[in-house]
Design an enzyme around this catalytic site. Structure first.
Site, PDB file in Angstrom:
ATOM      1  N   ARG A   1       0.846  -1.209   0.000  1.00 34.77           N
ATOM      2  CA  ARG A   1       0.000   0.000   0.000  1.00 34.77           C
ATOM      3  C   ARG A   1       0.878   1.256   0.000  1.00 34.77           C
ATOM      4  NH1 ARG A   1      -3.283  -3.817  -0.061  1.00 34.77           N
ATOM      5  NH2 ARG A   1      -4.553  -4.526   1.689  1.00 34.77           N
TER       6      ARG A   1
ATOM      7  N   GLU B   1     -13.147 -15.111   9.345  1.00 36.11           N
ATOM      8  CA  GLU B   1     -13.118 -14.396   8.053  1.00 36.11           C
ATOM      9  C   GLU B   1     -12.839 -15.338   6.875  1.00 36.11           C
ATOM     10  OE1 GLU B   1     -10.103 -11.335   7.635  1.00 36.11           O
ATOM     11  OE2 GLU B   1     -11.027 -10.569   5.816  1.00 36.11           O
TER      12      GLU B   1
ATOM     13  N   LYS C   1     -16.987 -12.448   9.388  1.00 36.23           N
ATOM     14  CA  LYS C   1     -16.475 -11.358   8.528  1.00 36.23           C
ATOM     15  C   LYS C   1     -16.375 -11.878   7.091  1.00 36.23           C
ATOM     16  CE  LYS C   1     -12.532  -8.280   7.889  1.00 36.23           C
ATOM     17  NZ  LYS C   1     -11.638  -7.340   8.551  1.00 36.23           N
TER      18      LYS C   1
ATOM     19  N   SER D   1     -13.951  -5.126   2.989  1.00 42.33           N
ATOM     20  CA  SER D   1     -14.234  -4.343   1.776  1.00 42.33           C
ATOM     21  C   SER D   1     -13.625  -4.982   0.529  1.00 42.33           C
ATOM     22  CB  SER D   1     -13.799  -2.885   1.930  1.00 42.33           C
ATOM     23  OG  SER D   1     -12.438  -2.741   2.207  1.00 42.33           O
ATOM     24  N   GLY D   2     -12.592  -5.783   0.686  1.00 41.51           N
ATOM     25  CA  GLY D   2     -12.123  -6.651  -0.390  1.00 41.51           C
ATOM     26  C   GLY D   2     -11.624  -5.987  -1.663  1.00 41.51           C
ATOM     27  N   GLY D   3     -11.166  -4.734  -1.567  1.00 47.26           N
ATOM     28  CA  GLY D   3     -10.648  -4.074  -2.771  1.00 47.26           C
ATOM     29  C   GLY D   3     -11.666  -3.176  -3.451  1.00 47.26           C
TER      30      GLY D   3
ATOM     31  N   ARG E   1      -9.025  -1.293   3.573  1.00 49.12           N
ATOM     32  CA  ARG E   1      -8.782  -0.301   2.523  1.00 49.12           C
ATOM     33  C   ARG E   1      -9.898   0.731   2.391  1.00 49.12           C
ATOM     34  NH1 ARG E   1      -7.368  -5.014  -1.561  1.00 49.12           N
ATOM     35  NH2 ARG E   1      -8.575  -6.074   0.054  1.00 49.12           N
TER      36      ARG E   1
HETATM   37  P1  13P Z   1     -10.220  -4.945   3.313  1.00 49.59           P
HETATM   38  O1  13P Z   1     -11.428  -4.238   3.858  1.00 49.59           O
HETATM   39  O2  13P Z   1      -9.212  -4.026   2.717  1.00 49.59           O
HETATM   40  O3  13P Z   1     -10.578  -6.118   2.458  1.00 49.59           O
HETATM   41  O4  13P Z   1      -9.482  -5.531   4.585  1.00 49.59           O
HETATM   42  C1  13P Z   1     -10.219  -6.211   5.535  1.00 49.59           C
HETATM   43  C2  13P Z   1      -9.402  -7.284   6.115  1.00 49.59           C
HETATM   44  O5  13P Z   1      -9.291  -7.377   7.301  1.00 49.59           O
HETATM   45  C3  13P Z   1      -8.767  -8.261   5.205  1.00 49.59           C
HETATM   46  O6  13P Z   1      -8.281  -9.320   5.948  1.00 49.59           O
END
Ligand code: 13P
Length: 335
Positions: A34, A178, A220, A261-263, A293
């Site tokens: 990042r 998650e 999650k 949020s996954g990108g 992110r």
């Molecule tokens: P993002 O929201 O950027 O996907 O990150 C969440 C997270 O904890 C990924 O493991």
């Protein structure tokens, strides 16, 4: 007299109205990626300075109930020598910790990954608990491909998620389970729907096998969205697919669902979250967020390693946290 167990009390603190989780648990290597995108050198000092910006943002506790840290960060201090963990706790924010140790190829596969870190996990949880952590996160990833996720990879990863959850509960820590179906690819939303369904089915079977009650975990998951290069759909479609997918699988007793949020962009993540909350308002679970992110991107780009940009970065971070909180409450407005 009715009293909450420590785990249920922590769940209640995390799932507070108007608030969600900040995932600030990028490993040094991930944060390095990042940083590289905005021209910041990946040093311990820069990582420390960046986390200081996030955690000392005034009033962030109005929108953030929990922060997920990472091994380096839970031991770090501000430039003034105060532990980040103490600063967050003083704001009433619950401390979480990422306890998986990243990904390795699954059975020498080129596109399937298995999560590392189950060895020694109990001892690490004990140490993190002594530092104040009250919840922990374990991430498994599933790539969509012509023959993936495979049955074997699904079973192996969801078993580890369940063992992780069991160990957390033994230490009175809330497990954040998650399972992430990755957005990479050009598949349409129905493929994500079917894959997410398969993954979540396997997760809840594995949890039951390990005797872990859905009441004591927070899930999650990914939102059900098309592949990043797949056909775009409206937020209402994301909402319908996500909620309908979850309804058939997730036990009613699960207290809360906090999305990654996954990108997705900050804007897309909020709009989709709001659409899900509105479509799924009759569902038994609380809807919330655990964004990395989608809470941090603007702040990181604005800071870009420059001292004179710290105030601006904090202002944007606070604003994004507020807007995400609004989305969670169904009150998000685009400007
Ligand atoms: P993002 O929201 O950027 O996907 O990150 C969440 C997270 O904890 C990924 O493991």
């Amino acid at each position: 007299m009715f009293s909450f167990s420590p785990v249920l009390k922590t769940i209640k603190q995390i799932l507070t109205p108007h608030k969600g989780i900040l995932a600030a648990d990028e490993t040094p290597a991930t944060l390095g990626k990042r940083f590289a995108a905005v021209g910041i050198e990946n040093t311990v000092e820069n990582r420390r300075a960046y986390r200081e910006i996030l955690f000392t943002t005034p009033n962030i506790e109005n929108y953030i109930s929990g922060v997920i840290l990472q091994d380096e960060t839970i031991r770090q201090t501000t430039s003034g020598g105060l532990f980040f963990r103490d600063i967050l706790q003083k704001k009433g924010i619950v401390l979480g910790i990422k306890v998986d140790q990243g990904l390795a190829p699954f059975n020498n596969s080129t596109n399937e990954k298995i999560t590392q870190g189950i060895e020694g996990l109990d001892r690490r949880l004990e140490e993190y608990y002594s530092m104040g952590a009250r919840f922990a996160k374990w991430r498994a990833v599933f790539a969509i491909g012509t023959s993936t996720p495979s049955k074997e990879c699904l079973a192996a990863n969801t078993h580890l998620l369940a063992v992780f959850a069991k160990l957390c509960l033994k230490r009175s820590m809330v497990p954040i389970v998650e399972p992430e179906v990755l957005q990479d690819g050009d598949h349409d939303i129905n493929v994500t729907f079917e894959t997410t369904k398969k993954v979540l089915t396997s997760v809840f079977l594995a949890l039951a096998d390990e005797g872990v009650s859905a009441k004591k975990i927070i899930l999650k998951p990914n939102m059900v969205v098309p592949g990043e290069n797949g056909p775009v759909v409206l937020p209402e479609v994301v909402a319908e697919k996500t909620v309908e997918c979850f309804k058939t699988i997730i036990p009613e007793s699960l207290p809360g669902i906090v999305f990654l949020s996954g990108g997705q962009s900050e804007e897309a993540a909020c709009i989709n979250l709001q659409a899900i909350v509105q479509y799924g308002k009759q569902c038994p679970w609380q809807w919330s967020f655990s964004f990395g992110r989608a809470l941090q991107n603007s702040a990181l780009q604005t800071w870009a390693g420059k001292k004179e940009q710290v105030d601006g970065a904090q202002a944007l971070f606070l604003r994004r946290a507020m807007m995400t909180s609004d989305a969670k409450e169904g009150e998000y407005q685009t400007f």
